[in-house]
Write a protein that holds these residues in place. Structure first.
Motif, mmCIF file in Angstrom:
data_model
loop_
_atom_site.group_PDB
_atom_site.id
_atom_site.type_symbol
_atom_site.label_atom_id
_atom_site.label_comp_id
_atom_site.label_asym_id
_atom_site.label_seq_id
_atom_site.Cartn_x
_atom_site.Cartn_y
_atom_site.Cartn_z
ATOM 1 N N ARG A 111 21.605 -40.114 -29.786
ATOM 2 C CA ARG A 111 21.318 -39.404 -28.431
ATOM 3 C C ARG A 111 20.892 -40.696 -27.552
ATOM 4 N NH1 ARG A 111 16.752 -38.119 -31.106
ATOM 5 N NH2 ARG A 111 14.610 -38.188 -30.153
ATOM 6 N N ARG A 112 20.090 -41.621 -28.180
ATOM 7 C CA ARG A 112 19.879 -42.763 -27.086
ATOM 8 C C ARG A 112 20.854 -43.746 -26.892
ATOM 9 N NH1 ARG A 112 14.178 -42.244 -26.925
ATOM 10 N NH2 ARG A 112 13.119 -41.431 -28.601
ATOM 11 N N LYS A 113 21.859 -43.600 -27.876
ATOM 12 C CA LYS A 113 23.101 -44.400 -27.521
ATOM 13 C C LYS A 113 23.969 -43.618 -26.279
ATOM 14 C CE LYS A 113 23.609 -46.043 -32.024
ATOM 15 N NZ LYS A 113 24.372 -45.926 -33.238
ATOM 16 N N LEU A 114 23.771 -42.316 -26.297
ATOM 17 C CA LEU A 114 24.693 -41.582 -25.324
ATOM 18 C C LEU A 114 24.083 -41.766 -23.929
ATOM 19 C CD1 LEU A 114 25.290 -38.370 -27.469
ATOM 20 C CD2 LEU A 114 26.878 -40.177 -26.881
ATOM 21 N N ALA A 115 22.748 -41.842 -23.739
ATOM 22 C CA ALA A 115 22.183 -41.936 -22.423
ATOM 23 C C ALA A 115 22.465 -43.220 -21.762
ATOM 24 C CB ALA A 115 20.522 -42.034 -22.594
ATOM 25 N N SER A 116 22.835 -43.078 -20.568
ATOM 26 C CA SER A 116 23.200 -44.194 -19.614
ATOM 27 C C SER A 116 22.028 -45.042 -19.219
ATOM 28 C CB SER A 116 23.969 -43.426 -18.324
ATOM 29 O OG SER A 116 22.812 -42.715 -17.613
ATOM 30 N N GLY A 117 21.049 -44.737 -19.513
ATOM 31 C CA GLY A 117 19.810 -45.735 -19.187
ATOM 32 C C GLY A 117 19.229 -45.108 -17.746
ATOM 33 N N ASN A 118 19.993 -44.175 -17.018
ATOM 34 C CA ASN A 118 19.428 -43.765 -15.889
ATOM 35 C C ASN A 118 18.883 -42.519 -16.112
ATOM 36 O OD1 ASN A 118 20.314 -46.246 -14.525
ATOM 37 N ND2 ASN A 118 22.410 -45.045 -14.039
ATOM 38 N N CYS A 119 17.541 -42.424 -15.693
ATOM 39 C CA CYS A 119 16.759 -41.012 -16.120
ATOM 40 C C CYS A 119 16.464 -40.426 -14.604
ATOM 41 C CB CYS A 119 15.714 -41.426 -17.179
ATOM 42 S SG CYS A 119 14.851 -39.779 -17.344
ATOM 43 N N PRO A 120 17.016 -39.856 -13.992
ATOM 44 C CA PRO A 120 16.408 -39.272 -12.804
ATOM 45 C C PRO A 120 15.020 -38.427 -12.899
ATOM 46 C CG PRO A 120 18.241 -38.074 -13.132
ATOM 47 C CD PRO A 120 18.243 -39.010 -14.486
ATOM 48 N N LEU A 121 14.097 -38.931 -12.144
ATOM 49 C CA LEU A 121 12.853 -38.064 -12.185
ATOM 50 C C LEU A 121 12.869 -36.716 -11.517
ATOM 51 C CD1 LEU A 121 10.496 -41.259 -11.121
ATOM 52 C CD2 LEU A 121 11.092 -40.166 -13.262
ATOM 53 N N PRO A 122 12.278 -35.780 -11.921
ATOM 54 C CA PRO A 122 12.295 -34.493 -11.144
ATOM 55 C C PRO A 122 11.627 -34.636 -9.932
ATOM 56 C CG PRO A 122 10.656 -34.562 -13.138
ATOM 57 C CD PRO A 122 11.263 -35.932 -13.043
ATOM 58 N N THR A 123 12.304 -33.718 -9.106
ATOM 59 C CA THR A 123 11.752 -33.600 -7.422
ATOM 60 C C THR A 123 10.275 -32.683 -7.509
ATOM 61 O OG1 THR A 123 12.660 -31.286 -7.166
ATOM 62 C CG2 THR A 123 13.964 -33.340 -6.646
ATOM 63 N N LYS A 124 9.699 -32.736 -6.493
ATOM 64 C CA LYS A 124 8.269 -32.099 -6.360
ATOM 65 C C LYS A 124 8.607 -30.679 -6.841
ATOM 66 C CE LYS A 124 4.454 -31.572 -3.358
ATOM 67 N NZ LYS A 124 3.909 -31.861 -2.012
ATOM 68 N N GLU A 125 9.499 -29.978 -6.287
ATOM 69 C CA GLU A 125 9.612 -28.658 -6.611
ATOM 70 C C GLU A 125 9.967 -28.509 -8.169
ATOM 71 O OE1 GLU A 125 9.730 -24.720 -5.738
ATOM 72 O OE2 GLU A 125 9.430 -26.227 -4.254
ATOM 73 N N GLN A 126 10.778 -29.238 -8.733
ATOM 74 C CA GLN A 126 11.350 -29.197 -9.978
ATOM 75 C C GLN A 126 9.954 -29.268 -10.788
ATOM 76 O OE1 GLN A 126 14.393 -32.160 -10.231
ATOM 77 N NE2 GLN A 126 16.006 -30.907 -10.341
ATOM 78 N N ARG A 127 9.274 -30.336 -10.412
ATOM 79 C CA ARG A 127 7.918 -30.487 -11.258
ATOM 80 C C ARG A 127 7.288 -29.288 -11.776
ATOM 81 N NH1 ARG A 127 7.718 -35.916 -8.947
ATOM 82 N NH2 ARG A 127 6.535 -35.099 -6.905
ATOM 83 N N LYS A 128 7.198 -28.575 -10.896
ATOM 84 C CA LYS A 128 6.496 -27.073 -11.020
ATOM 85 C C LYS A 128 6.795 -26.398 -12.076
ATOM 86 C CE LYS A 128 5.863 -26.446 -5.743
ATOM 87 N NZ LYS A 128 6.305 -25.646 -4.668
#
Length: 132
Positions: A111-128
Motif C-alpha cells: 500500500r505504501r508503494k501504491l500511494a502517490s505521496g500526496n495525502c490531502p488533509l480533511p476539510t474542517k467539515e470532514q474533521r467532524k
C-alpha cells in the motif's frame, strides 16, 4: 436517529488516507466516522480485541451493533453501504474469504508503494467525522 459505522485505518498511510477520503466523498448519508489505528480510539479497539498495537495493515469497520468486519469483508460492506455503483462490490463475495483476504493482504503489503505521496488533509467539515 441514523446508524453510524466507524472505519478504523492506518492514519500514517497515504493509500489508506486516499481510501478514507474516497469514502467521505461518497458517503451521501453521513453514516461513517473515522479513527486511525494509531489514535486513542484505535489503540483501545486493538487492545480490547487483543490485537497488535503496532501493526496497522488491516482495515476494520465497526457496525452499529458492535460487530466488526475486517479486510475484504470491510471493503465490501463499506461499498454496499455507500450504494449506487459501489454496491457492485458485493459480487466479490462469490470468491472464498481466504482468497479475498489474500488479495487484500497483498494490497496492504504494497500500500505504501501504491500511494502517490500526496495525502490531502480533511476539510474542517470532514474533521467532524473523525473520532480522534
Amino acid at each position: 436517529m441514523k446508524e453510524t459505522y466507524i472505519l478504523l485505518y492506518d492514519g500514517e498511510c497515504g493509500f489508506c488516507n486516499f481510501w478514507v477520503n474516497w469514502v467521505m466523498q461518497n458517503d451521501r448519508e453521513g453514516i461513517f466516522n473515522f479513527a486511525s489505528l494509531q489514535g486513542n480510539f484505535g489503540q483501545n479497539f486493538l487492545t480490547d480485541k487483543k490485537l497488535s498495537l503496532t501493526t496497522f495493515n488491516t482495515l476494520y469497520l465497526i457496525r452499529p451493533d458492535g460487530r466488526v468486519d475486517e479486510k475484504s469483508d470491510a471493503v465490501i460492506k463499506i461499498c454496499s453501504l455507500l450504494g449506487g455503483w459501489n454496491k457492485l462490490a458485493v459480487v466479490f463475495k462469490i470468491f472464498p474469504k481466504f482468497l479475498r483476504h489474500k488479495i487484500y493482504d497483498l494490497v496492504a503489503k504494497n500500500r505504501r508503494k501504491l500511494a502517490s505521496g500526496n495525502c490531502p488533509l480533511p476539510t474542517k467539515e470532514q474533521r467532524k467525522m473523525f473520532i480522534d
